[in-house]
Scaffold this motif. Structure first.
Motif, short mmCIF file in Angstrom:
data_model
loop_
_atom_site.label_atom_id
_atom_site.label_comp_id
_atom_site.label_asym_id
_atom_site.label_seq_id
_atom_site.Cartn_x
_atom_site.Cartn_y
_atom_site.Cartn_z
N PRO A 212 0.81 -1.22 0.00
CA PRO A 212 0.00 0.00 0.00
C PRO A 212 0.84 1.27 0.00
CG PRO A 212 0.03 -0.99 2.18
CD PRO A 212 0.73 -1.95 1.28
N THR A 213 2.17 1.14 0.26
CA THR A 213 3.04 2.31 0.24
C THR A 213 3.72 2.50 -1.11
OG1 THR A 213 4.93 1.06 1.11
CG2 THR A 213 3.47 2.08 2.71
N MET A 214 3.42 1.62 -2.05
CA MET A 214 3.99 1.74 -3.39
C MET A 214 3.38 2.95 -4.08
SD MET A 214 4.06 -1.15 -6.43
CE MET A 214 2.28 -1.15 -6.70
N LYS A 215 4.22 3.86 -4.56
CA LYS A 215 3.71 5.07 -5.21
C LYS A 215 4.12 5.08 -6.68
CE LYS A 215 7.58 7.50 -3.06
NZ LYS A 215 7.93 8.48 -2.03
N GLU A 216 3.20 5.53 -7.50
CA GLU A 216 3.48 5.63 -8.94
C GLU A 216 4.17 6.96 -9.23
OE1 GLU A 216 1.28 5.53 -13.32
OE2 GLU A 216 0.10 5.25 -11.49
N LEU A 217 5.15 6.92 -10.12
CA LEU A 217 5.84 8.13 -10.55
C LEU A 217 5.54 8.38 -12.02
CD1 LEU A 217 9.39 7.68 -8.95
CD2 LEU A 217 7.37 8.74 -7.96
N THR A 218 5.31 9.61 -12.35
CA THR A 218 5.14 9.99 -13.75
C THR A 218 6.51 10.26 -14.35
OG1 THR A 218 2.98 10.98 -13.28
CG2 THR A 218 4.05 11.62 -15.34
N VAL A 219 6.89 9.42 -15.32
CA VAL A 219 8.18 9.60 -16.00
C VAL A 219 7.94 9.44 -17.50
CG1 VAL A 219 9.56 8.74 -14.06
CG2 VAL A 219 8.74 7.14 -15.79
N GLY A 220 8.86 9.93 -18.29
CA GLY A 220 8.74 9.83 -19.74
C GLY A 220 9.07 8.43 -20.23
N SER A 221 8.64 8.12 -21.46
CA SER A 221 8.90 6.80 -22.04
C SER A 221 10.38 6.57 -22.28
CB SER A 221 8.14 6.66 -23.36
OG SER A 221 8.53 7.67 -24.29
#
Length: 328
Positions: free
Chosen positions: A49-58
């Motif tokens: 539940p502590t896993m966070k998504e990061l927005t990164v480029g392809s």
């Protein structure tokens, strides 16, 4: 239910104490002795539940490495070596960084392919040793227990081109801070599933206090709605769940949507990892620290538990139809 299938695992070791890296050239032999440990660790990481998504480029470094790791065993091992070297360089300047094993995992979760880097930090346990007839207490470093959470991980969804982190704070420049994202990944952080659940509870409770939409039953209804979506294998979208719980009052729905978006949760945000057991249970916490736990259905139906308001303004809780009381 989450289904995880492990294809292969490679394991390296980071020995910060002696400033050494141990690269492995061979994949882990997942025999009867070790398979449960590896499987549990992978499950703990991918369902954290502590896993966070990061927005990164392809074209981000880790996404390109992910593509390479899929190509062949040779590339998998090559990329794992290079990531290990990077982790060692980052960790070597942090004074309290523990020795660790790093697992590189090729697996599937619910049919989607993942590449995961799990950093299993050693813990220390006291033990007795005998030297020249004398007994003394020392410390031994061991791997974390099978059921313990994974402290640090880089997780890549190969099919959806997503990158996730599990981070641990260390003392850096005199204050507790993360290092993986600030010093390496540098992605834009999204809320963790744990933070999304907390936000949902906060918004629903506030709306229920203001508009009295569900007569104090808003949080159990939220859990019930989440459970139903899981049972039907439907995506759990926080904003959708909150609006469903507050559907009896249009104003509460509108204000909840504004609050959720202000707090960083949009229409397409989803919750990926949930404790199913937590969704089944309702907890009544009284002002004298007494807690009563019961199934959500029992609380919402009101057949077994009754809350009665007394003349002096206090409440009594009556639990009915009990055949036996066991003290634990």
């Amino acid at each position: 239910m989450n289904t995880i299938i492990i294809n292969k695992i490679l394991m390296h070791m980071l020995d910060f104490e002696h400033r050494k890296i141990y690269h492995s050239q061979n994949f882990v032999d997942m025999n009867e002795t070790s398979i449960d440990y590896y499987r549990k660790k992978v499950e703990k990481a991918l369902n954290s539940p502590t896993m966070k998504e990061l927005t990164v480029g392809s074209l981000h470094e880790m996404m390109l490495r992910c593509e390479k790791m899929v190509e062949s065993d040779k590339e998998f091992i090559k990329q794992a070596h290079e990531i290990t070297d990077k982790l060692f360089t980052l960790g070597a300047v942090i004074e309290e960084m523990p020795n660790s094993n790093v697992l590189y995992v090729d697996c599937y979760k619910n049919g989607e392919r993942y590449m995961a880097v799990l950093k299993l930090n050693y813990r220390t346990i006291p033990m007795s040793v005998v030297e020249e007839g004398n007994v003394r207490i020392t410390k031994q470093q061991v791997l974390p227990m099978m059921g313990s959470a994974v402290d640090e991980a880089i997780i890549m969804n190969c099919d959806q081109k997503q990158l996730f982190l599990i981070e641990k704070k260390y003392t850096i420049d005199g204050k507790p801070d993360f290092y993986l994202n600030p010093q390496w990944i540098k992605g834009e952080e999204k809320l963790t599933d744990k933070q999304k659940i907390s936000t949902m509870k906060k918004v629903i409770k506030k709306m229920d206090d203001i508009y009295n939409v569900n007569d104090g039953k808003a949080l159990p209804l939220m859990k019930q709605e989440i459970q139903e979506k899981i049972d039907l294998n439907q995506p759990v979208k926080p904003l959708e769940v909150v609006k469903k719980v507050l559907e009896k009052d249009y104003q509460a729905q509108e204000e909840s949507e504004i609050m959720m978006k202000d707090l960083g949760i949009g229409e397409e945000d989803q919750i990926q990892s949930l404790s199913l057991a937590a969704m089944d249970i309702c907890k009544l916490v009284l002002d004298d620290e007494i807690e009563v736990k019961l199934p959500i259905e029992e609380y919402l139906s009101g057949n077994r538990v009754e809350k009665i308001k007394q003349d002096d303004g206090t409440y009594s809780i009556v639990v009915k139809d009990i055949n036996e009381v066991i003290v634990k």
